[in-house]
Design a protein around this motif. Structure first.
Motif, PDB file in Angstrom:
ATOM      1  N   ASP A 245       0.816  -1.257  -0.003  1.00 24.74           N
ATOM      2  CA  ASP A 245      -0.118  -0.160  -0.143  1.00 24.74           C
ATOM      3  C   ASP A 245       0.930   1.122  -0.035  1.00 24.74           C
ATOM      4  N   ARG A 246       2.181   1.140   0.390  1.00 22.18           N
ATOM      5  CA  ARG A 246       2.998   2.218   0.398  1.00 22.18           C
ATOM      6  C   ARG A 246       4.051   2.305  -0.986  1.00 22.18           C
ATOM      7  N   SER A 247       4.341   1.107  -1.396  1.00 22.08           N
ATOM      8  CA  SER A 247       5.222   0.968  -2.567  1.00 22.08           C
ATOM      9  C   SER A 247       4.415   0.279  -3.792  1.00 22.08           C
ATOM     10  N   VAL A 248       4.821   0.610  -4.721  1.00 22.69           N
ATOM     11  CA  VAL A 248       4.247   0.116  -5.921  1.00 22.69           C
ATOM     12  C   VAL A 248       4.952  -1.511  -6.118  1.00 22.69           C
ATOM     13  N   LEU A 249       4.356  -2.463  -5.965  1.00 23.91           N
ATOM     14  CA  LEU A 249       4.982  -3.664  -6.086  1.00 23.91           C
ATOM     15  C   LEU A 249       4.227  -4.413  -7.275  1.00 23.91           C
ATOM     16  N   PHE A 250       5.101  -4.855  -8.151  1.00 26.22           N
ATOM     17  CA  PHE A 250       4.683  -5.626  -9.504  1.00 26.22           C
ATOM     18  C   PHE A 250       5.414  -6.537 -10.231  1.00 26.22           C
ATOM     19  N   ASN A 251       4.882  -7.279 -11.157  1.00 21.96           N
ATOM     20  CA  ASN A 251       5.699  -8.122 -12.051  1.00 21.96           C
ATOM     21  C   ASN A 251       5.902  -7.264 -13.452  1.00 21.96           C
ATOM     22  N   GLN A 252       7.167  -7.275 -13.805  1.00 22.78           N
ATOM     23  CA  GLN A 252       7.457  -6.831 -15.208  1.00 22.78           C
ATOM     24  C   GLN A 252       6.666  -7.074 -16.183  1.00 22.78           C
ATOM     25  N   ALA A 253       6.271  -8.270 -16.288  1.00 30.32           N
ATOM     26  CA  ALA A 253       5.467  -9.049 -17.534  1.00 30.32           C
ATOM     27  C   ALA A 253       4.116  -8.282 -17.677  1.00 30.32           C
ATOM     28  N   ARG A 254       3.472  -7.993 -16.549  1.00 29.84           N
ATOM     29  CA  ARG A 254       2.211  -7.253 -16.453  1.00 29.84           C
ATOM     30  C   ARG A 254       2.325  -5.872 -17.012  1.00 29.84           C
ATOM     31  N   VAL A 255       3.302  -5.183 -17.197  1.00 26.98           N
ATOM     32  CA  VAL A 255       3.611  -3.819 -17.656  1.00 26.98           C
ATOM     33  C   VAL A 255       4.329  -3.851 -18.841  1.00 26.98           C
ATOM     34  N   PRO A 256       3.536  -4.008 -20.052  1.00 28.10           N
ATOM     35  CA  PRO A 256       4.239  -4.106 -21.244  1.00 28.10           C
ATOM     36  C   PRO A 256       5.135  -2.878 -21.692  1.00 28.10           C
ATOM     37  N   ALA A 257       4.915  -1.891 -21.119  1.00 22.15           N
ATOM     38  CA  ALA A 257       5.847  -0.602 -21.338  1.00 22.15           C
ATOM     39  C   ALA A 257       7.276  -1.037 -21.134  1.00 22.15           C
ATOM     40  N   HIS A 258       7.644  -1.839 -20.369  1.00 19.91           N
ATOM     41  CA  HIS A 258       9.104  -2.374 -20.131  1.00 19.91           C
ATOM     42  C   HIS A 258       9.609  -2.687 -21.458  1.00 19.91           C
ATOM     43  N   ALA A 259       8.887  -3.828 -22.087  1.00 18.90           N
ATOM     44  CA  ALA A 259       9.446  -4.459 -23.146  1.00 18.90           C
ATOM     45  C   ALA A 259       9.381  -3.555 -24.346  1.00 18.90           C
TER      46      ALA A 259
END
Ligand code: TYM
Length: 348
Positions: free
Chosen positions: A90-104
């Motif tokens: 709730d304080r940091s944004v925690l995610f996995n890269q594959a769900r954010v296509p902007a990385h690729a």
């Protein structure tokens, strides 16, 4: 100020990851409200809902073959381990890269900027490719470009990592500078690596010249955050040392890498100065020091392991956290990605 870092979800979180990086992530997360109040927050994005981004580098982890089911499990378990270690979704944004296509997407754009000569110098590629360079995957070679995209997408100013990631962050700065210059823009922020001096390189328990690593074939070389009390004590008992007694000061451990590593771990976990630890055990052998170190490790890691065991049992809750994090990360990444396409004259 914006903090960002990532970890590959391959295998367990080990003591090197924890002391070299994750503990620092948690510290920066916890100190962020006070630091943000002090700093000039005009840039980057004042309206973003959080300034700490931590992610599972699952797109990086495809450079090692893994079965589908194992990969799914690895991502959830690493998310659980990070939360158990103190990352608060709730304080940091925690995610996995594959769900954010902007990385690729950004990585592909930056492939036009990064130079083969720069990648050829990356020591991690040389280490991991070994002698069979021709047989290494293209992904392993361009891995640092994806890492540059990870950092630059969010205009990260501070990147807490262990020593082994320093070269990748230098490359990130080179890519950012060249892109900004080539396209005449002031788009990418140059990130600073944040490397804790004392714990920059936690070494293997079996070999003081090799870093503690999840790819070491010997499990006795590392302490995993999932190891139970007996396993931790056994690994410390069998850790390589030398027959000399402990000296009066830490400096006198020069040339004794295994011994220095163990004292360094004790210091990092307790906050006691390495010199004072040496003074306390001076003249005694490792037979006296090791049980004390084992106790410190067991007591420090037990609460993390217990939280981890609870969290990892709930896939649905972990998925919900990661999905929410990915939505927040995508929103934060979008303006920079759009600006990169625009700077290059690509219509999106
Ligand atoms: P990874 O998954 O190998 O390691 C995660 C973090 O743990 C640190 N670390 C250590 N620190 C001290 N002593 C050790 N023995 C030790 N072993 C690991 C690493 O330095 C790292 O900080 N490429 C990265 C993941 C990544 C990333 C990024 C990091 C992908 N994109 C963007 C920062 C920013 C990696 O493989 O870390």
């Amino acid at each position: 100020m914006r903090v960002l870092s990532g970890i590959q979800p391959t295998g367990n979180l080990h003591l090197g990851n924890y002391l070299g990086a994750i503990r620092n992530w948690v510290k920066m997360q916890d100190e962020m409200p006070a630091m943000a109040a002090k700093a000039d927050m005009a840039k980057p994005d004042k309206n973003a809902d959080s300034q700490c981004f931590f992610f599972l580098a699952d797109m990086h982890s495809i450079t090692v073959h893994e079965e589908r089911a194992q990969r799914l499990k690895n991502v959830r378990e690493m998310a659980a381990a990070l939360i158990a270690a103190g990352i608060a979704p709730d304080r940091s944004v925690l995610f996995n890269q594959a769900r954010v296509p902007a990385h690729a997407e950004l990585a592909w754009l930056l492939n036009g900027t990064a130079r083969i000569g720069w990648l050829n110098r990356m020591t991690q590629f040389k280490d991991k490719a070994g002698k069979n360079r021709e047989g290494a995957s293209v992904g392993l070679f361009v891995y640092p470009v994806l890492q540059a995209a990870d950092v630059l997408l969010y205009q990260a100013t501070h990147v807490p990592v262990g020593e082994d990631q320093k070269q990748h962050l230098e490359l990130t700065r080179d890519v950012a500078t060249k892109f900004n210059t080539d396209f005449g823009v002031d788009l990418f922020t140059l990130p600073e690596p944040i490397i804790p001096k004392e714990t920059a390189r936690i070494m293997s328990l079996r070999d003081g010249s090799a870093k503690m690593s999840k790819s070491d074939p010997s499990d006795m070389s590392r302490i995993n955050l999932t190891d139970d009390d007996d396993a931790i004590s056994g690994k410390v008992r069998k850790a390589k040392t030398d027959p000399e007694p402990l000296p009066d000061t830490f400096e006198q451990l020069a040339g004794r890498p295994e011994a220095a590593n163990l004292v360094g771990i004790f210091a990092a976990l307790t906050g006691e100065k390495a010199d004072s630890i040496c003074a306390r055990f001076a003249g005694q052998g490792f037979g006296a020091f090791k049980p004390a170190l084992a106790e410190v490790l067991v007591e420090s890691l037990r609460p993390i392991r217990q939280r981890f065991e609870q969290l990892k049992a709930d896939d649905a809750a972990l998925d919900a956290i990661l999905l929410k994090g990915a939505a927040r990360a995508s929103a934060a990444a979008e303006p920079t990605l759009r600006a990169a396409y625009d700077a290059m004259g690509l219509m999106r």
